[in-house]
Design an enzyme around this catalytic site. Sequence first.
Site, PDB file in Angstrom:
ATOM      1  CG  HIS A 116      -1.742   1.214   1.414  1.00 30.84           C
ATOM      2  ND1 HIS A 116      -3.027   1.356   0.939  1.00 30.84           N
ATOM      3  CD2 HIS A 116      -1.450   2.381   2.035  1.00 30.84           C
ATOM      4  CE1 HIS A 116      -3.482   2.557   1.255  1.00 30.84           C
ATOM      5  NE2 HIS A 116      -2.546   3.200   1.927  1.00 30.84           N
ATOM      6  CD  GLU A 117       2.041   3.456   3.702  1.00 35.36           C
ATOM      7  OE1 GLU A 117       2.325   4.570   3.220  1.00 35.36           O
ATOM      8  OE2 GLU A 117       0.991   3.247   4.339  1.00 35.36           O
ATOM      9  CG  HIS A 120       0.214   6.146  -0.554  1.00 38.89           C
ATOM     10  ND1 HIS A 120      -0.915   6.762  -1.024  1.00 38.89           N
ATOM     11  CD2 HIS A 120      -0.126   5.596   0.642  1.00 38.89           C
ATOM     12  CE1 HIS A 120      -1.915   6.594  -0.157  1.00 38.89           C
ATOM     13  NE2 HIS A 120      -1.461   5.877   0.864  1.00 38.89           N
ATOM     14  CD  GLU A 176      -4.645   6.739   2.107  1.00 38.06           C
ATOM     15  OE1 GLU A 176      -4.306   5.543   2.007  1.00 38.06           O
ATOM     16  OE2 GLU A 176      -3.875   7.623   2.502  1.00 38.06           O
ATOM     17  CG  ASP A 180      -6.527   0.144   0.069  1.00 37.28           C
ATOM     18  OD1 ASP A 180      -5.442   0.112   0.674  1.00 37.28           O
ATOM     19  OD2 ASP A 180      -7.609   0.459   0.620  1.00 37.28           O
TER      20      ASP A 180
HETATM   21 ZN    ZN Z   1      -2.407   5.188   2.579  1.00 41.37          ZN
END
Ligand code: ZN
Length: 269
Positions: A116-117, A120, A176, A180
């Site tokens: 997930h990071e 980003h 966000e 995901d």
């Molecule tokens: Zn996040």
Amino acid sequence: MVHRVLSLALSAVLSDASVGGIKLISVADEIKLGRQAQKEVKSEIPEVGGAPGVYVSAIGRKLAAAARGPKYPYNFSIANYREINAFALPGGPVWVHRGAIQAAANESQLAGVLAHEIAHIAQRHAADQISKGVIANGLLGLLGAVLGISGGARTAQTGAEILAGGYMMKFSRDDEREADRVGVEIMRRAGWDARGMVEFMQTLRTRAGRDPGSVEVFLSTHPSPSDRVERLRAQLRGVRAGGRRDSAEFARIHATLAHMAPARAMPKR
Ligand SMILES: [Zn+2]
């Protein structure tokens, strides 16, 4: 928060701003910004190194190799904090709290947090946030003025001061959800079972009821776990299950962390 990072961008590293584009900072600027932020974060946050650090870096590197987008210099560190959290700095650095590793029940759950990071960073969400901040605050004029100022020790110092305590960026709800979605793709390409990400969110949901303090920061910077679980389940529907779920190494690292002095509570900001 956004303001702090934004100010840093304006004062320290902007070199490729294009007013007409959506992203006002270049990949190279993001990397510079992230390096500076990382220096500051490293001086502030107690880190877990040793075998756990090596292990998390190895997983992170495999996941990052499966990420699309610019070739950022990804790197991975463990913060010795008990709260369940993880965050990405612009252009490469990823931090996961020890509390998140200890809350994970298997390797694929930890891989989900890291993926997930990474997403980003790969999707350049920091550049989006900084650019939106510039536009929303009517700072385009200032941006131009700052671009005329040369960098150097003074601006670097200003940047470091601005960043102190302000490294955790709040991304938009859309960012966000994208993190995901893209994170799941990264996990699958790298060979982990993407259901691990869903499972970890269910853990968050349980924790929110049992030990709210441990997930407070995470929940304040992310959409509700229920919303995320629902979307991810929809994404994974019809996808053949499979991939790596666990490893003996994960169990060893878990045991190592359990025997260390307890993780600290994250200082309130
Ligand atoms: Zn996040």
